[in-house]
Design an enzyme around this catalytic site. Structure first.
Site, PDB file in Angstrom:
ATOM      1  N   TRP A 148      -6.263  23.885  17.517  1.00 11.92           N
ATOM      2  CA  TRP A 148      -4.911  23.886  18.088  1.00 11.92           C
ATOM      3  C   TRP A 148      -4.758  24.759  19.318  1.00 11.92           C
ATOM      4  CZ3 TRP A 148      -4.064  28.965  17.871  1.00 11.92           C
ATOM      5  CH2 TRP A 148      -4.607  29.668  16.813  1.00 11.92           C
ATOM      6  N   LYS A 172      -9.486  13.530  16.548  1.00 12.25           N
ATOM      7  CA  LYS A 172      -8.540  14.094  15.585  1.00 12.25           C
ATOM      8  C   LYS A 172      -8.175  15.504  16.055  1.00 12.25           C
ATOM      9  CE  LYS A 172      -7.594  16.483  12.153  1.00 12.25           C
ATOM     10  NZ  LYS A 172      -6.462  17.459  12.115  1.00 12.25           N
ATOM     11  N   PRO A 173      -6.953  15.667  16.609  1.00 15.06           N
ATOM     12  CA  PRO A 173      -6.518  17.026  16.991  1.00 15.06           C
ATOM     13  C   PRO A 173      -5.982  17.767  15.768  1.00 15.06           C
ATOM     14  CG  PRO A 173      -4.807  15.428  17.529  1.00 15.06           C
ATOM     15  CD  PRO A 173      -5.932  14.641  16.894  1.00 15.06           C
ATOM     16  N   GLU A 175      -3.282  19.477  13.326  1.00 14.00           N
ATOM     17  CA  GLU A 175      -1.884  19.167  12.965  1.00 14.00           C
ATOM     18  C   GLU A 175      -0.913  20.138  13.654  1.00 14.00           C
ATOM     19  OE1 GLU A 175      -0.990  20.358   8.779  1.00 14.00           O
ATOM     20  OE2 GLU A 175      -2.928  21.376   8.920  1.00 14.00           O
ATOM     21  N   GLY A 224     -13.737  24.387  15.919  1.00 11.75           N
ATOM     22  CA  GLY A 224     -12.821  24.997  14.957  1.00 11.75           C
ATOM     23  C   GLY A 224     -13.457  26.241  14.372  1.00 11.75           C
ATOM     24  N   GLU A 246     -18.824  23.828  17.756  1.00  7.88           N
ATOM     25  CA  GLU A 246     -18.305  24.932  18.581  1.00  7.88           C
ATOM     26  C   GLU A 246     -17.377  25.743  17.690  1.00  7.88           C
ATOM     27  OE1 GLU A 246     -19.296  25.655  21.435  1.00  7.88           O
ATOM     28  OE2 GLU A 246     -20.199  23.805  22.185  1.00  7.88           O
ATOM     29  N   LEU A 247     -17.839  26.920  17.269  1.00 10.19           N
ATOM     30  CA  LEU A 247     -17.091  27.647  16.238  1.00 10.19           C
ATOM     31  C   LEU A 247     -16.559  28.975  16.751  1.00 10.19           C
ATOM     32  CD1 LEU A 247     -19.530  26.737  13.328  1.00 10.19           C
ATOM     33  CD2 LEU A 247     -17.531  25.482  14.139  1.00 10.19           C
ATOM     34  N   GLY A 248     -16.373  29.886  15.854  1.00 11.89           N
ATOM     35  CA  GLY A 248     -15.686  31.127  16.209  1.00 11.89           C
ATOM     36  C   GLY A 248     -16.582  32.137  16.912  1.00 11.89           C
ATOM     37  N   CYS A 280     -11.785  31.232  21.420  1.00 10.84           N
ATOM     38  CA  CYS A 280     -13.045  31.472  20.704  1.00 10.84           C
ATOM     39  C   CYS A 280     -13.876  32.520  21.420  1.00 10.84           C
ATOM     40  CB  CYS A 280     -13.807  30.160  20.584  1.00 10.84           C
ATOM     41  SG  CYS A 280     -13.959  29.321  22.161  1.00 10.84           S
ATOM     42  N   GLN A 327      -1.389  31.861  11.274  1.00  9.23           N
ATOM     43  CA  GLN A 327      -2.135  32.664  12.224  1.00  9.23           C
ATOM     44  C   GLN A 327      -1.458  34.036  12.399  1.00  9.23           C
ATOM     45  OE1 GLN A 327      -4.920  32.073  13.211  1.00  9.23           O
ATOM     46  NE2 GLN A 327      -5.164  33.510  14.904  1.00  9.23           N
ATOM     47  N   PHE A 328      -0.146  34.020  12.523  1.00  4.23           N
ATOM     48  CA  PHE A 328       0.660  35.239  12.678  1.00  4.23           C
ATOM     49  C   PHE A 328       0.413  36.177  11.476  1.00  4.23           C
ATOM     50  CE2 PHE A 328       4.879  37.306  12.078  1.00  4.23           C
ATOM     51  CZ  PHE A 328       5.045  37.896  13.329  1.00  4.23           C
ATOM     52  N   GLU A 379     -13.458  37.671  12.999  1.00  2.54           N
ATOM     53  CA  GLU A 379     -12.696  37.065  14.093  1.00  2.54           C
ATOM     54  C   GLU A 379     -11.205  37.152  13.751  1.00  2.54           C
ATOM     55  OE1 GLU A 379     -12.779  32.754  14.597  1.00  2.54           O
ATOM     56  OE2 GLU A 379     -12.932  33.058  16.763  1.00  2.54           O
TER      57      GLU A 379
HETATM   58  P1  NDP Z   1     -10.012  24.962  11.750  1.00  2.00           P
HETATM   59  O1  NDP Z   1     -11.456  24.994  11.488  1.00  2.00           O
HETATM   60  O2  NDP Z   1      -9.072  25.267  10.668  1.00  2.00           O
HETATM   61  O3  NDP Z   1      -9.569  23.501  12.308  1.00  2.00           O
HETATM   62  C1  NDP Z   1     -10.242  22.850  13.340  1.00  2.00           C
HETATM   63  C2  NDP Z   1     -10.010  21.367  13.214  1.00  2.00           C
HETATM   64  O4  NDP Z   1     -10.632  20.876  12.021  1.00  2.00           O
HETATM   65  C3  NDP Z   1      -8.541  20.986  13.087  1.00  2.00           C
HETATM   66  O5  NDP Z   1      -8.319  19.749  13.728  1.00  2.00           O
HETATM   67  C4  NDP Z   1      -8.386  20.843  11.586  1.00  2.00           C
HETATM   68  O6  NDP Z   1      -7.276  20.075  11.226  1.00  2.00           O
HETATM   69  C5  NDP Z   1      -9.680  20.164  11.244  1.00  2.00           C
HETATM   70  N1  NDP Z   1     -10.096  20.233   9.851  1.00  2.00           N
HETATM   71  C6  NDP Z   1      -9.600  21.015   8.865  1.00  2.00           C
HETATM   72  N2  NDP Z   1     -10.283  20.783   7.699  1.00  2.00           N
HETATM   73  C7  NDP Z   1     -11.216  19.854   7.992  1.00  2.00           C
HETATM   74  C8  NDP Z   1     -12.228  19.200   7.225  1.00  2.00           C
HETATM   75  N3  NDP Z   1     -12.432  19.482   5.920  1.00  2.00           N
HETATM   76  N4  NDP Z   1     -13.011  18.298   7.827  1.00  2.00           N
HETATM   77  C9  NDP Z   1     -12.854  18.008   9.139  1.00  2.00           C
HETATM   78  N5  NDP Z   1     -11.911  18.587   9.906  1.00  2.00           N
HETATM   79  C10 NDP Z   1     -11.094  19.497   9.342  1.00  2.00           C
HETATM   80  O7  NDP Z   1      -9.821  25.901  12.987  1.00  2.00           O
HETATM   81  P2  NDP Z   1      -8.472  26.483  13.540  1.00  2.00           P
HETATM   82  O8  NDP Z   1      -7.544  25.381  13.781  1.00  2.00           O
HETATM   83  O9  NDP Z   1      -8.066  27.615  12.704  1.00  2.00           O
HETATM   84  O10 NDP Z   1      -8.958  26.995  14.982  1.00  2.00           O
HETATM   85  C11 NDP Z   1      -9.350  28.272  15.203  1.00  2.00           C
HETATM   86  C12 NDP Z   1     -10.857  28.377  15.172  1.00  2.00           C
HETATM   87  O11 NDP Z   1     -11.436  27.530  16.150  1.00  2.00           O
HETATM   88  C13 NDP Z   1     -11.311  29.770  15.520  1.00  2.00           C
HETATM   89  O12 NDP Z   1     -12.314  30.191  14.624  1.00  2.00           O
HETATM   90  C14 NDP Z   1     -11.889  29.621  16.912  1.00  2.00           C
HETATM   91  O13 NDP Z   1     -12.847  30.575  17.227  1.00  2.00           O
HETATM   92  C15 NDP Z   1     -12.423  28.237  16.881  1.00  2.00           C
HETATM   93  N6  NDP Z   1     -12.548  27.727  18.237  1.00  2.00           N
HETATM   94  C16 NDP Z   1     -13.799  27.576  18.768  1.00  2.00           C
HETATM   95  C17 NDP Z   1     -13.967  27.182  20.078  1.00  2.00           C
HETATM   96  C18 NDP Z   1     -15.330  26.971  20.660  1.00  2.00           C
HETATM   97  O14 NDP Z   1     -15.442  26.246  21.653  1.00  2.00           O
HETATM   98  N7  NDP Z   1     -16.387  27.560  20.114  1.00  2.00           N
HETATM   99  C19 NDP Z   1     -12.815  26.951  20.940  1.00  2.00           C
HETATM  100  C20 NDP Z   1     -11.555  27.123  20.289  1.00  2.00           C
HETATM  101  C21 NDP Z   1     -11.441  27.495  18.975  1.00  2.00           C
HETATM  102  P3  NDP Z   1      -5.867  20.805  10.912  1.00  2.00           P
HETATM  103  O15 NDP Z   1      -5.683  21.889  11.936  1.00  2.00           O
HETATM  104  O16 NDP Z   1      -4.909  19.695  11.087  1.00  2.00           O
HETATM  105  O17 NDP Z   1      -5.969  21.361   9.541  1.00  2.00           O
END
Ligand code: NDP
Length: 487
Positions: A148, A172-173, A175, A224, A246-248, A280, A327-328, A379
């Site tokens: 998000w 899939k963005p 929610e 995510g 691409e994670l945290g 991230c 998040q807050f 993080e």
């Molecule tokens: P999440 O991992 O909670 O969500 C990421 C995406 O995955 C959302 O679209 C989410 O949907 C979806 N999702 C949730 N559960 C599943 C599942 N079981 N299977 C497949 N998809 C699923 O991350 P956050 O939204 O909390 O984002 C923050 C995180 O993203 C931080 O850790 C940040 O570091 C990382 N991030 C990494 C970046 C990078 O390039 N390395 C860039 C930006 C952020 P929904 O939100 O609708 O639940």
């Protein structure tokens, strides 16, 4: 109230159920978004599969490039409106969301340039009469899942290389911020992409789960958190689907005493308070050489105290609210943990009064943090900086690398030898020297360790969306021994 629509097979869709999307500045619902059913996900994947085989796979690269460029033009022409929607959806300041639209258009153009240049190689073999070459082939349907914090910018790392290399996509963005991705799906249809090339399904994690586990998906790219990324990796492993993660991060930003300290302070502030720390690559661990520790910490605290909080739609605002309630709450809990573990709270430390109705957190700086504390190890994804002193180069590198993550790092120094020595030793996918949070379509981006694997942007991204097919041709006319392989 904005009425967002999914895009399946080129057509906007309302979905059978809808949910509200909240503006974190006003606390009010400002848009409604469809909840995709598993049937919707099936239809999107089917449309993408059909179009891949019937049309897109054989569409010449120059035509794919033309469509991508048309999409870039459309995105630029609507940039103000889409940036405004993104700011309403996730609270990111307009000066950044507006830039991100330009960045997305730039990435589309960068990868459009490769669409007709996906060269293979000729491979010389040992035997005369044999000819060998490689070509790059798309996987088919790519499932793209984004977070998000920067929906369009994150998608702009995935969509352009996927399309340039001949894949179709289902996106899939999150929610928490889906609206602009729906808009981009509509723009793709308007740009002239054949129906089914760009599909968007919306909803919560269950929709992401249905998409990443779908048997019709040939490639997954996910941005995510590391916990969700691990679940996605497990789903991908069950079907052996190639995956980009691409994670945290918990990135170290290292300031040496020989640096231009004024620039380093600006870089440290940009690294952690830009986007309210919800990136991230946030430079959330500031490692400061002990001789300049007091001076650097003091200057950061002073600047943090002057950050203009307010309406993220106001171009003068420097920091908006954090994006959503979970998040807050999580950020505040981690600030509390920092206090409990004995980190020195230098400024901030709680919700901001008077900035507006929204989910504001004061720019927060902890000093004298030791590497084992939660604020130095986890993080936070918010405007919270942990300053850690160090005595020499070896100690700085050891602290920087002693973490589960490996996404990014910064080095501030005036010594070119040191810059080379330290960057070479850092375990991070991106390292900046005398800058931070800079980005470019040409520069590859991605992590190591729990920050994920695979690369986005740059030429490297093309490899993520293609596999190498080797073709070996025997033109010798000679009969072979049927019971022995030819080597
Ligand atoms: P999440 O991992 O909670 O969500 C990421 C995406 O995955 C959302 O679209 C989410 O949907 C979806 N999702 C949730 N559960 C599943 C599942 N079981 N299977 C497949 N998809 C699923 O991350 P956050 O939204 O909390 O984002 C923050 C995180 O993203 C931080 O850790 C940040 O570091 C990382 N991030 C990494 C970046 C990078 O390039 N390395 C860039 C930006 C952020 P929904 O939100 O609708 O639940």
């Amino acid at each position: 109230m904005k009425h967002a629509r999914m895009v399946i097979d080129g057509a906007p869709e309302d979905g059978t159920a809808r949910f509200e999307s909240f503006n974190p500045y006003t606390g009010q619902a400002w848009a409604t978004v469809p909840t995709a059913t598993t049937g919707d996900v099936d239809r999107a994947v089917e449309a993408a599969t059909r179009t891949f085989h019937d049309t897109w796979r054989t569409t010449p690269g120059v035509q794919r490039a033309r469509l991508m460029t048309a999409l870039a033009d459309l995105l630029e022409s609507r940039a103000d409106a889409i940036a405004e929607m993104e700011t309403r959806d996730n609270g990111k300041v307009i000066r950044e969301t507006r830039n991100q639209m330009g960045f997305a258009a730039r990435n589309l153009r960068f990868f459009a340039g490769y669409a007709d240049k996906l060269y293979g190689r000729t491979v010389p073999l040992d035997h005369p009469g044999m000819f060998d070459f490689t070509r790059r082939r798309p996987y088919g349907v790519a499932g793209l899942v984004t977070a998000w914090n920067s929906p369009i910018a994150l998608l702009a790392n995935k969509l352009p290389p996927a399309l340039a290399t001949g894949n179709t996509v289902v996106v899939k963005p999150s929610e928490h911020a889906s609206v602009t991705t729906c808009e981009l799906g509509l723009l793709a249809a308007e740009a002239g992409f054949p129906p089914g090339v760009v599909n968007v399904v919306t909803g919560d994690g269950a929709v992401g789960d249905a998409l990443t586990g779908h048997p019709g998906i040939g490639k997954i790219s996910f941005t995510g958190g590391s916990a969700t990324g691990t679940r996605v990796a497990e789903a991908a492993a069950r079907r052996l689907v190639p995956l980009t993660l691409e994670l945290g991060g918990k990135s170290p930003n290292i300031v040496f005493a020989d640096a231009d300290l004024d620039r380093a302070v600006v870089g440290a502030v940009a690294g952690i308070f830009g986007a309210a720390g919800q990136t991230c690559i946030a430079g959330s661990r500031l490692l400061v050489h002990r001789p300049v520790y007091e001076r650097v910490a003091g200057a950061i605290v002073e600047r943090a105290g002057r950050i203009r909080l307010g309406d993220p739609l106001d171009p003068g605002t420097e920091m908006g609210p954090v994006a959503n309630r979970p998040q807050f709450d999580r950020i505040l809990a981690l600030i509390e943990a920092g206090r409990d573990e004995g980190a020195a709270l230098l400024t901030g430390g709680g919700p901001a009064e008077g900035a507006g109705e929204g989910l504001f957190i004061r720019p927060t700086v902890f000093g004298d943090v030791s590497p084992g504390m939660r604020v130095a190890a986890e993080e936070i994804f918010g405007p919270v900086l942990s300053i850690i002193p160090f005595d020499d180069e070896d100690e700085a590198v050891r602290i920087a690398n002693d973490i589960d993550y490996g996404l990014a790092a910064g080095v501030w120094t005036g010594d070119i030898d040191r810059a080379h020595r330290v960057t070479e030793r850092l375990e991070a996918g991106s390292v900046w020297v005398n800058t931070y949070r800079a980005t470019a379509a040409q520069a590859p981006f991605g992590g190591v360790k729990r920050s994920g694997y695979g690369r986005e942007r740059g030429e490297e991204a093309l490899a993520e969306y293609t596999y190498v097919q080797n073709v070996m041709i025997d033109y010798s006319g000679a009969a072979r021994d049927p019971f022995s392989i030819r080597t």
